[in-house]
Design a protein around this motif. Structure first.
Motif, PDB file in Angstrom:
ATOM      1  N   VAL A  87      -4.619   9.766   8.031  1.00  0.00           N
ATOM      2  CA  VAL A  87      -3.813   9.284   6.915  1.00  0.00           C
ATOM      3  C   VAL A  87      -4.739   8.636   5.885  1.00  0.00           C
ATOM      4  CG1 VAL A  87      -1.721   8.928   8.275  1.00  0.00           C
ATOM      5  CG2 VAL A  87      -3.385   7.081   8.073  1.00  0.00           C
ATOM      6  N   VAL A  88      -4.224   8.496   4.678  1.00  0.00           N
ATOM      7  CA  VAL A  88      -4.926   7.807   3.596  1.00  0.00           C
ATOM      8  C   VAL A  88      -4.110   6.576   3.227  1.00  0.00           C
ATOM      9  CG1 VAL A  88      -5.744   7.942   1.215  1.00  0.00           C
ATOM     10  CG2 VAL A  88      -5.969   9.921   2.727  1.00  0.00           C
ATOM     11  N   ILE A  89      -4.761   5.420   3.235  1.00  0.00           N
ATOM     12  CA  ILE A  89      -4.118   4.175   2.830  1.00  0.00           C
ATOM     13  C   ILE A  89      -4.751   3.735   1.516  1.00  0.00           C
ATOM     14  CG2 ILE A  89      -3.563   1.816   3.498  1.00  0.00           C
ATOM     15  CD1 ILE A  89      -2.344   3.932   5.320  1.00  0.00           C
ATOM     16  N   ARG A  90      -3.939   3.587   0.486  1.00  0.00           N
ATOM     17  CA  ARG A  90      -4.450   3.189  -0.825  1.00  0.00           C
ATOM     18  C   ARG A  90      -3.590   2.057  -1.379  1.00  0.00           C
ATOM     19  NH1 ARG A  90      -2.006   8.312  -4.308  1.00  0.00           N
ATOM     20  NH2 ARG A  90       0.093   7.445  -4.525  1.00  0.00           N
ATOM     21  N   ALA A 120       2.127  12.614  12.963  1.00  0.00           N
ATOM     22  CA  ALA A 120       2.234  12.325  14.383  1.00  0.00           C
ATOM     23  C   ALA A 120       1.118  11.374  14.793  1.00  0.00           C
ATOM     24  CB  ALA A 120       2.158  13.618  15.196  1.00  0.00           C
ATOM     25  N   GLU A 121       1.201  10.864  16.004  1.00  0.00           N
ATOM     26  CA  GLU A 121       0.154   9.983  16.508  1.00  0.00           C
ATOM     27  C   GLU A 121      -1.162  10.754  16.611  1.00  0.00           C
ATOM     28  OE1 GLU A 121       1.359   8.212  20.141  1.00  0.00           O
ATOM     29  OE2 GLU A 121       3.178   7.291  19.298  1.00  0.00           O
ATOM     30  N   GLY A 125      14.243  28.098   7.056  1.00  0.00           N
ATOM     31  CA  GLY A 125      12.836  28.395   6.887  1.00  0.00           C
ATOM     32  C   GLY A 125      11.961  27.372   7.576  1.00  0.00           C
ATOM     33  N   HIS A 126      10.667  27.441   7.271  1.00  0.00           N
ATOM     34  CA  HIS A 126       9.700  26.525   7.894  1.00  0.00           C
ATOM     35  C   HIS A 126       9.938  25.109   7.414  1.00  0.00           C
ATOM     36  CE1 HIS A 126       5.777  24.482   8.425  1.00  0.00           C
ATOM     37  NE2 HIS A 126       5.753  25.189   9.543  1.00  0.00           N
ATOM     38  N   MET A 127       9.947  24.163   8.354  1.00  0.00           N
ATOM     39  CA  MET A 127      10.224  22.774   8.029  1.00  0.00           C
ATOM     40  C   MET A 127       9.050  21.907   8.482  1.00  0.00           C
ATOM     41  SD  MET A 127      13.433  20.436   9.259  1.00  0.00           S
ATOM     42  CE  MET A 127      13.580  18.716   8.794  1.00  0.00           C
ATOM     43  N   GLY A 128       8.668  20.946   7.647  1.00  0.00           N
ATOM     44  CA  GLY A 128       7.598  20.017   7.987  1.00  0.00           C
ATOM     45  C   GLY A 128       6.225  20.565   7.645  1.00  0.00           C
ATOM     46  N   GLN A 129       5.187  19.836   8.120  1.00  0.00           N
ATOM     47  CA  GLN A 129       3.792  20.203   7.902  1.00  0.00           C
ATOM     48  C   GLN A 129       3.470  20.259   6.414  1.00  0.00           C
ATOM     49  OE1 GLN A 129       2.322  20.364  10.791  1.00  0.00           O
ATOM     50  NE2 GLN A 129       0.222  20.605  10.088  1.00  0.00           N
ATOM     51  N   VAL A 130       3.934  19.231   5.696  1.00  0.00           N
ATOM     52  CA  VAL A 130       3.677  19.136   4.262  1.00  0.00           C
ATOM     53  C   VAL A 130       3.140  17.740   3.959  1.00  0.00           C
ATOM     54  CG1 VAL A 130       5.347  20.872   3.535  1.00  0.00           C
ATOM     55  CG2 VAL A 130       6.088  18.502   3.866  1.00  0.00           C
ATOM     56  N   ARG A 131       2.427  17.615   2.858  1.00  0.00           N
ATOM     57  CA  ARG A 131       1.846  16.331   2.443  1.00  0.00           C
ATOM     58  C   ARG A 131       2.934  15.462   1.819  1.00  0.00           C
ATOM     59  NH1 ARG A 131      -3.403  14.487   0.330  1.00  0.00           N
ATOM     60  NH2 ARG A 131      -3.077  12.984  -1.354  1.00  0.00           N
ATOM     61  N   ARG A 132       3.040  14.232   2.303  1.00  0.00           N
ATOM     62  CA  ARG A 132       4.036  13.309   1.794  1.00  0.00           C
ATOM     63  C   ARG A 132       3.418  11.920   1.601  1.00  0.00           C
ATOM     64  NH1 ARG A 132       6.176  17.093   0.446  1.00  0.00           N
ATOM     65  NH2 ARG A 132       8.247  17.934   0.960  1.00  0.00           N
ATOM     66  N   THR A 133       3.929  11.182   0.623  1.00  0.00           N
ATOM     67  CA  THR A 133       3.469   9.828   0.327  1.00  0.00           C
ATOM     68  C   THR A 133       4.630   8.862   0.455  1.00  0.00           C
ATOM     69  OG1 THR A 133       1.806  10.660  -1.225  1.00  0.00           O
ATOM     70  CG2 THR A 133       2.389   8.337  -1.395  1.00  0.00           C
ATOM     71  N   VAL A 179       0.842  -1.192   0.000  1.00  0.00           N
ATOM     72  CA  VAL A 179       0.000   0.000   0.000  1.00  0.00           C
ATOM     73  C   VAL A 179       0.876   1.241   0.000  1.00  0.00           C
ATOM     74  CG1 VAL A 179      -1.894  -1.156   1.183  1.00  0.00           C
ATOM     75  CG2 VAL A 179      -0.139   0.004   2.522  1.00  0.00           C
ATOM     76  N   ASP A 180       0.250   2.365  -0.341  1.00  0.00           N
ATOM     77  CA  ASP A 180       0.866   3.692  -0.218  1.00  0.00           C
ATOM     78  C   ASP A 180       0.187   4.425   0.931  1.00  0.00           C
ATOM     79  OD1 ASP A 180       2.338   3.047  -2.441  1.00  0.00           O
ATOM     80  OD2 ASP A 180       1.094   4.186  -3.834  1.00  0.00           O
ATOM     81  N   ALA A 181       0.967   5.087   1.759  1.00  0.00           N
ATOM     82  CA  ALA A 181       0.438   5.841   2.900  1.00  0.00           C
ATOM     83  C   ALA A 181       0.666   7.328   2.657  1.00  0.00           C
ATOM     84  CB  ALA A 181       1.115   5.407   4.199  1.00  0.00           C
ATOM     85  N   ILE A 182      -0.406   8.111   2.773  1.00  0.00           N
ATOM     86  CA  ILE A 182      -0.344   9.557   2.542  1.00  0.00           C
ATOM     87  C   ILE A 182      -0.700  10.267   3.844  1.00  0.00           C
ATOM     88  CG2 ILE A 182      -1.191  11.466   1.125  1.00  0.00           C
ATOM     89  CD1 ILE A 182      -2.114   9.370  -0.906  1.00  0.00           C
ATOM     90  N   GLY A 183       0.131  11.188   4.257  1.00  0.00           N
ATOM     91  CA  GLY A 183      -0.123  11.922   5.485  1.00  0.00           C
ATOM     92  C   GLY A 183       0.590  13.266   5.494  1.00  0.00           C
ATOM     93  N   ILE A 184       0.365  14.035   6.554  1.00  0.00           N
ATOM     94  CA  ILE A 184       1.006  15.338   6.756  1.00  0.00           C
ATOM     95  C   ILE A 184       2.143  15.147   7.761  1.00  0.00           C
ATOM     96  CG2 ILE A 184       0.687  17.743   7.413  1.00  0.00           C
ATOM     97  CD1 ILE A 184      -0.826  16.940   4.922  1.00  0.00           C
ATOM     98  N   THR A 185       3.345  15.515   7.369  1.00  0.00           N
ATOM     99  CA  THR A 185       4.503  15.315   8.231  1.00  0.00           C
ATOM    100  C   THR A 185       4.423  16.198   9.474  1.00  0.00           C
ATOM    101  OG1 THR A 185       5.773  16.998   7.046  1.00  0.00           O
ATOM    102  CG2 THR A 185       5.938  14.725   6.262  1.00  0.00           C
ATOM    103  N   LYS A 186       5.192  15.844  10.468  1.00  0.00           N
ATOM    104  CA  LYS A 186       5.243  16.623  11.697  1.00  0.00           C
ATOM    105  C   LYS A 186       5.811  18.022  11.428  1.00  0.00           C
ATOM    106  CE  LYS A 186       5.998  12.700  14.830  1.00  0.00           C
ATOM    107  NZ  LYS A 186       6.923  12.121  15.831  1.00  0.00           N
ATOM    108  N   GLY A 187       5.252  19.022  12.083  1.00  0.00           N
ATOM    109  CA  GLY A 187       5.763  20.377  11.949  1.00  0.00           C
ATOM    110  C   GLY A 187       6.989  20.583  12.825  1.00  0.00           C
ATOM    111  N   ARG A 188       8.080  21.084  12.244  1.00  0.00           N
ATOM    112  CA  ARG A 188       9.334  21.294  12.970  1.00  0.00           C
ATOM    113  C   ARG A 188       9.626  22.761  13.260  1.00  0.00           C
ATOM    114  NH1 ARG A 188      10.280  16.203  14.792  1.00  0.00           N
ATOM    115  NH2 ARG A 188      10.154  14.708  13.078  1.00  0.00           N
TER     116      ARG A 188
END
Length: 243
Positions: free
Chosen positions: A202-205, A197-198, A164-172, A108-117
């Motif tokens: 997330v999207v599982i496809r 984060a916990e 600059g701002h790190m994290g809080q972006v959509r990643r697959t 599967v592919d997992a899609i989520g928003i990364t942790k904000g740093r």
């Protein structure tokens, strides 16, 4: 996107197989997902898709346009809605789908928003090596260094790696193996890490890069302990011979 689910990342743990090999997994609450709408090519939408809703919500916390759309499909208010095109399983509004859409060994592919740093420098954000520790480099150990070009045009290049701002972006993350499917608890145990984060959604496809017709390998037999002697089958008793 033939098959997919909305879920929530619960955390990490480890599981052991029959051979005693440990596998780190991410636990995902992948259901129940309620079918809110089914779109068809022949209908007014003009394409095939399925809308899934996840995580019940109080009605007064949902916007009126969204609540009206959900009630039009005879559904209850939910926190998250995701549309999956060309859903390969036949469903109708009101049906409940869960982790049984996937089987052990599927990828599967997992899609989520990364942790904000927050705001980070170039060493943590881009992996720069930093400046020397001695010879007059006081205060320049973790800085960017020169960013200009000295001569024409004398400006900072577009896209230059800077703090600059790190994290809080959509990643697959692609090609993650499903280790366990726990239907009673609506859980998927997926090998490896998933962005976020916990408690994040997330999207599982289904994996997009897994070749068609691929089948999971047959599970291997338990490993034999070193030095263990193989047991020979007992000899059959000799038949009595009459003299």
């Amino acid at each position: 996107m033939p098959l997919g689910l909305l879920g929530k990342k619960l955390g990490h743990t480890r599981v052991y197989d029959a051979r005693g090999i440990m596998t780190p997994v991410t636990v995902v609450l992948a259901g129940p997902n309620r079918v809110l709408q089914v779109k068809t090519q022949a209908g007014q939408d003009g394409y095939n898709a399925v809308q899934l809703g996840f995580d019940d919500q109080k009605e007064h916390r949902v916007t009126k346009p969204l609540l009206g759309h959900i009630k039009k499909q005879n559904g209850a208010a939910v926190k998250r809605i995701k549309e999956f095109r060309n859903f390969s399983k036949e469903v109708k509004p009101g049906d409940i789908v869960g982790p049984t859409l996937f089987a052990i060994g599927d990828f599967v592919d997992a899609i989520g928003i990364t942790k904000g740093r927050g705001f980070e420098g170039v060493m943590k954000r881009h992996g720069h090596g930093g400046g020397p520790s001695t010879h007059g480099h006081k205060g320049w150990h973790r800085r960017v260094g020169a960013i200009g070009q000295r001569l024409f045009p004398g400006t900072v290049m577009r896209g230059l790696k800077m703090p600059g701002h790190m994290g809080q972006v959509r990643r697959t993350v692609q090609n993650l193996e499903v280790i366990q499917v726990r239907e009673a608890d609506n859980l998927l145990l997926i090998k490896g890490g998933i962005p976020g984060a916990e408690g994040d959604y997330v999207v599982i496809r289904e994996s997009k890069k897994r070749p068609k017709g691929w089948k999971p390998p047959v599970s291997q037999a338990p490993m034999k302990k070193k030095g263990a002697a193989e047991k020979k089958p007992a000899a059959a008793p000799a038949a009595d011979v009459k003299k």
